[in-house]
Design an enzyme around this catalytic site. Structure first.
Site, mmCIF file in Angstrom:
data_model
loop_
_atom_site.group_PDB
_atom_site.id
_atom_site.type_symbol
_atom_site.label_atom_id
_atom_site.label_comp_id
_atom_site.label_asym_id
_atom_site.label_seq_id
_atom_site.Cartn_x
_atom_site.Cartn_y
_atom_site.Cartn_z
ATOM 1 N N LYS A 15 0.802 -1.223 0.000
ATOM 2 C CA LYS A 15 0.000 0.000 0.000
ATOM 3 C C LYS A 15 0.837 1.276 0.000
ATOM 4 C CE LYS A 15 -3.984 -2.167 0.135
ATOM 5 N NZ LYS A 15 -4.916 -2.129 -0.998
ATOM 6 N N SER A 35 -3.557 -12.142 4.170
ATOM 7 C CA SER A 35 -3.937 -11.974 2.766
ATOM 8 C C SER A 35 -2.853 -12.518 1.846
ATOM 9 C CB SER A 35 -4.216 -10.500 2.452
ATOM 10 O OG SER A 35 -3.063 -9.710 2.649
#
Length: 290
Positions: free
Chosen positions: A41, A252
């Site tokens: 991110k 994830s």
């Protein structure tokens, strides 16, 4: 000597040969935890803040507000601190304590809500008030463009154009949207595989959004195949990554790696690249590692 922002991107690929069931297939993990903020991110956060500043959308003295499940918030808090931008981050109340503390360490205000959907609703309401500006990672074109401009080209270069399958978790969907665009331009036959949780599974960073909350940047036509991952499979593979590959990552990443392993067992040969989204140290207060 590099500035911190120059260290975003150019993350390594590592051969995940111990978990690979098919000797005729290569599975590579792209270690996004090597970014300065510890996750994939960082790329989108930098692009969104930079874009908003360059366009004049983000004015001095205005507070950034954003809903996040964690990694985007950490990245935004880190980059906002460099530009001296006040920021409030809104997260689900089940977020790990490490994530909250990391955001606060960078100077962010953290507000906890009962779910990511409630967090998004709260951020939307605050963004309508004077003195607040929301980047809205779920609808921000700079999100996927960050991966079109960096992640995709890095994967193509590092595999020498031999990649056949790209596997990614789907949350905001910025990563898979940007990488898909780039890789398909290089070779239309590259298969783009997204990961979603099975019904009832909770995997931070992998979502199956209700229609009302589906990210506006998502284009289903850019994903060739979706593999559903259970919470148990994601946890199990996250632990295997640490114990068998010495890759310390979050759930994830385990979910995406599990999908890559399933894919490898279904094809005759190929080169699979999967995104290892972040580092495992921000999950130690959970039961992820048992």
């Amino acid at each position: 000597m590099s500035s911190l922002l120059q260290l975003v991107g150019n993350t390594p690929l590592v051969d995940l040969d111990h978990i690979n069931p098919n000797p005729n297939v290569k599975i590579y993990g792209k270690l996004e935890g090597n970014n300065p903020g510890g996750s994939v991110k960082d790329r989108a956060a930098y692009a969104m803040i930079k874009g908003a500043m360059e366009r004049g959308d983000l004015q001095p003295g205005v507070t950034l507000i954003e809903a996040t499940s964690g990694n985007t918030g950490i990245a935004l808090a880190m980059i906002a601190s460099l530009f001296r931008i006040p920021i409030e981050l809104v997260m689900p109340e089940n977020s790990t304590r490490e994530r909250v503390l990391t955001m606060e360490a960078f100077g962010a205000k953290v507000t906890l809500k009962e779910s990511i959907e409630a967090s998004r609703d709260y951020a939307d309401q605050k963004a309508e008030e004077s003195g607040y500006f929301m980047l809205n990672q779920f609808a921000n074109e700079d999100n996927w463009k960050a991966h079109y401009g960096t992640t995709g080209p890095e994967i193509w270069k590092d595999t020498k154009g031999k990649i056949t399958h790209f596997v990614s978790s789907m949350g905001t969907t910025g990563t898979i949207m940007g990488v898909s665009r780039y890789l398909k331009e290089q070779n239309a036959h590259v298969q783009i595989v997204g990961c979603q949780p099975t019904d009832g599974s909770s995997i931070p960073g992998i979502r199956k959004w209700p229609q009302a909350y589906l990210p506006k940047i998502f284009d289903a036509s850019r994903v060739d195949k979706v593999i559903e991952v259970s919470q148990d499979d994601a946890v199990g593979m996250t632990r295997r990554l640490a114990r068998e590959e010495a890759v310390f990552a979050g759930m994830s990443s385990g979910g995406a790696a599990w999908a890559a392993v399933q894919l490898a067992s279904q094809i005759e040969s190929g080169v699979i690249v999967t995104i290892i989204c972040d580092r495992g140290d921000r999950y130690l207060s959970s039961d992820l590692f048992g």
